[in-house]
Design a protein around this motif. Structure first.
Motif: not given
Length: 724
Positions: A609-611, A618-623, A638-642, A691-694
């Motif tokens: 949520i903070e990302a 602003h999308r949060l997916t939980v599976r 769908s945040g800023v990524g790492i 798994r992250s993408e800026v």
């Protein structure tokens, strides 16, 4: 102009050691010409028989050497054939045609063999080839089949004598069999050993002459019974004079592989005593007399000043360095010859050794003073050094193992928990743990790297150990404190502060409903107050379950739903975040502690949520998904990524990619959420993947292993897709 200290001063011509020796030899070579006349006179009265005996002894020794050389060649041939891969394959899986096509056509001609035998690893004959007549029996090879027996020597039958050699056939260290080469001791062998036609050889075996090169019949008519009684106990060269033919014969016993004297080797020459005398005179003319000895002593004294004195100085300096260990000693290096150059090289070597010794002493002092444990292993992972701190960590007193002692190894003593990092130079850092002899458990960070010499060859492994036992305990305490702080701040305070006003609201709402039963507003107030009471009651149950440390059957779908409802207290999450919740309806129950999974999942959801705060979407997916082996939980934002360079550090305590000291109300992280979640779920064997993408978002996946008998299946359709 300054003088270069490294440049050698110019001196006049100085003869080298080679030139000095050349001058000496030229002077000495003139002496035989000056003494030749006197030597002829002196030798005229000497006994010819003495020189004749000398030649017989020398000839017999030469014949023995040639016989030994023939045996060595036979042994080398057997060893050369024993390393053939084709021979090893034949002994493992015999094929009848292989020896005829590959062995018989080469080995007998190359080594002049009379017979060849192959044996398996049990000593059973596999193949035998012989060029001997049918009436000649082959000797027994049993002496060569003994692992502790001889490799070559003489073997015999009642009628014949043979020279044989054996070699083991091995493949990858496994004994597959043996190969035996053999030659019959006969006239042909003696002709090969004779060398000069003026000399004759003979082999006496038993009570007869076995083989000879003599054509004058002197050796043929010699009766062995005349000299054998004196030859066997003599054990050295025995001289026998044969009146017929005026022959002086040198005899020497020959032993078989069992160490028994079974035969005799004889050597003689057909030359006359006058020939002996002439040869002796010629030989003495080429040797040195007493005047030559005096000249050599005089020359040695002169050479001692040129050569021996600087060598002695060098030797004394080396002995002083060895005895005292003083590396400041130096050898005078006056001159430009080889000895002076060697002295200068020795002085430079002492300077280099002194410099390296100082570096080693500094390095040793640093290692001894280090608070980290230092350990060095050889390429075979045998420990060869550890500093006192490492001994303290292991709880042992280390002594390097000597010959015959069991080497000390770390394998089996320490347990690797996980590899943290590995850089491009091959240095790896991993977390390890072990138990000391006093039953104290030690946890440490181990960093290891290869030690290489200038050529790149690995000579050892250097490892350092940092004790993190106390740090890990503090981390656990921090986790517990964080959990308790969370429970106290978000649960206990809310419940305590809301229960009082809520009871008042519900009471007045119920009173209004009774006085105004048809009014809509009191009814809505009462229903919303009841909904709030239910929410506070659920929060209280959550707080109580989070504080408990008992195992129970958990439904992760239910825990995720509770955490999502709890997070709706955040208005940004409730109104601005698109929620895609896809929960597996047949997710199995999992045995665990409710607070462990509740707190870990909450940390991951809060991070997601903070990302989203700085993101346009602003999308949060939980599976949730499951297989027979594991439960998979995915939390994707769908945040800023790492950034890729930060991926290896996100699970380190106090590392955070969030901006700190924000004044605009946006989140600021302390870097504890992910380490705490990972530490809490570590006993369950949970694996984290990221798994992250800026500027595209991040997905955390938890792989929770399932153990047979520790879960129950949820009825199909009990949980479906949740909409919030």
């Amino acid at each position: 102009m300054m003088k270069d200290p490294t440049r050698e001063p110019h001196r006049g011509w100085a003869p080298s050691v080679r030139s000095k020796l050349l001058i000496f030899l030229c002077a000495v070579s003139l002496l035989p010409l000056l003494l030749s006349s006197r030597m002829l006179v002196a030798l005229g009265g000497r006994s010819a028989r003495t020189f004749r005996e000398m030649e017989v002894r020398e000839g017999l020794q030469l014949a023995q050497g040639m016989l030994e050389a023939s045996r060595e060649r036979l042994l080398e041939g057997a060893r050369a054939v024993a390393v053939w891969d084709d021979l090893a394959a034949y002994l493992r899986h015999p094929q009848p045609e292989w020896p005829q096509t590959s062995l018989e056509g080469w080995a007998p001609q190359s080594y002049k063999l009379d017979y060849l035998s192959l044996y398996d690893s049990q000593g059973q004959p596999v193949y035998c080839w012989s060029a001997l007549p049918a009436d000649v029996a082959l000797p027994a090879d049993s002496a060569f089949l003994d692992p502790d027996g001889p490799l070559s020597g003489l073997v015999s039958t009642p009628e014949h004598l043979f020279m044989a050699a054996a070699a083991e056939v091995r493949l990858d260290g496994t004994l597959l069999g043996r190969v035996v080469f053999g030659r019959q001791v006969n006239h042909r062998l003696l002709r090969e050993l004779r060398g000069s036609r003026e000399h004759d050889l003979a082999i006496y075996y038993g009570d007869r002459l076995l083989a000879t090169t003599d054509t004058t019949h002197t050796l043929l008519e010699l009766d062995p019974a005349e000299f054998f009684p004196n030859l066997v106990p003599h054990r050295e060269t025995y001289l026998y004079y044969a009146r017929k033919g005026d022959r002086l014969i040198g005899l020497q016993t020959l032993q078989n592989v069992q160490g028994l004297e079974v035969a005799a080797l004889g050597w003689t020459t057909s030359r006359t005593p006058a020939g002996f005398l002439q040869e002796a005179i010629d030989r003495m003319l080429l040797s040195f007399g007493l005047p030559l000895i005096v000249l050599v002593l005089l020359a040695a004294g002169i050479l001692g000043r040129w050569i021996e004195r600087p060598i002695r100085r060098l030797s004394r300096t080396m002995e002083e360095v060895r005895r005292t260990g003083d590396l400041t000693c130096r050898v005078p290096d006056a001159g430009r010859d080889e000895i002076a150059s060697m002295s200068r090289s020795f002085n430079q070597m002492l300077e280099q050794i002194a410099h390296q010794r100082d570096e080693l002493l500094t390095f040793r002092t640093m290692i001894l003073a280090m608070k980290e444990g230092v350990l060095i292993e050889d390429p075979g992972q045998q420990v060869i050094y550890m500093n006192p701190r490492m001994e303290e960590l292991l709880g042992i007193c280390f002594e390097p193992s000597g010959e015959g002692e069991e080497p000390f190894r770390l394998e089996g003593r320490i347990t690797s928990k996980r590899v943290i990092t590995e850089d491009e130079r091959g240095f790896s850092t991993e977390e390890v743990e072990w138990t000391r002899p006093d039953s104290e458990r030690v946890q440490a960070l181990k960093t290891s790297g290869k030690l290489e010499d200038p050529s790149g060859k690995v000579t050892g492994i250097l490892s350092t150990f940092v004790d993190v036992t106390e740090r890990n305990e503090l981390e656990l305490e921090l986790i517990q404190a964080s959990r308790m702080a969370f429970l106290g701040v978000y649960s206990q305070g809310i419940i305590h502060n809301l229960n009082g006003p809520l009871n008042t609201i519900m009471g007045f709402a119920s009173l209004l409903c009774k006085t105004q039963p048809d009014a809509e507003i009191p009814q809505r107030i009462r229903l919303d107050a009841q909904r709030m009471a239910d929410l506070i009651s659920s929060l209280g149950r959550r707080w109580r379950r989070t504080g408990e440390s008992r195992l129970e059957l958990l439904n992760l779908n239910e825990i995720i739903r509770e955490e999502l409802r709890f997070l709706e207290a955040d208005l940004f999450f409730k109104h601005n975040v698109e929620k895609v919740i896809d929960l597996d309806p047949a997710l199995p129950y999992l045995q665990g502690i409710y607070g462990d999974f509740s707190h870990s999942l909450l940390n991951l959801l809060i991070n997601a949520i903070e990302a989203l705060a700085d993101s346009a979407v602003h999308r949060l997916t939980v599976r949730t998904r499951h297989t027979f082996q594991e439960i998979v939980v995915q939390i994707e934002d769908s945040g800023v990524g790492i950034r890729q360079e930060d991926m290896d550090q996100i699970f380190l305590p106090f590392f955070s990619t969030k901006r700190r000291d924000r004044k605009d109300g946006l989140p600021s992280g302390a870097g504890l959420g992910l380490p705490i979640a990972r530490k809490i779920l570590e006993p369950y064997g949970v694996l984290f993947s990221v798994r992250s993408e800026v500027r595209q978002g991040t997905c955390f996946t938890l792989h929770i292993p399932l153990k047979p008998g520790q879960y129950e299946s949820v009825r199909h359709g009990e949980f479906g897709e949740v909409e919030l």
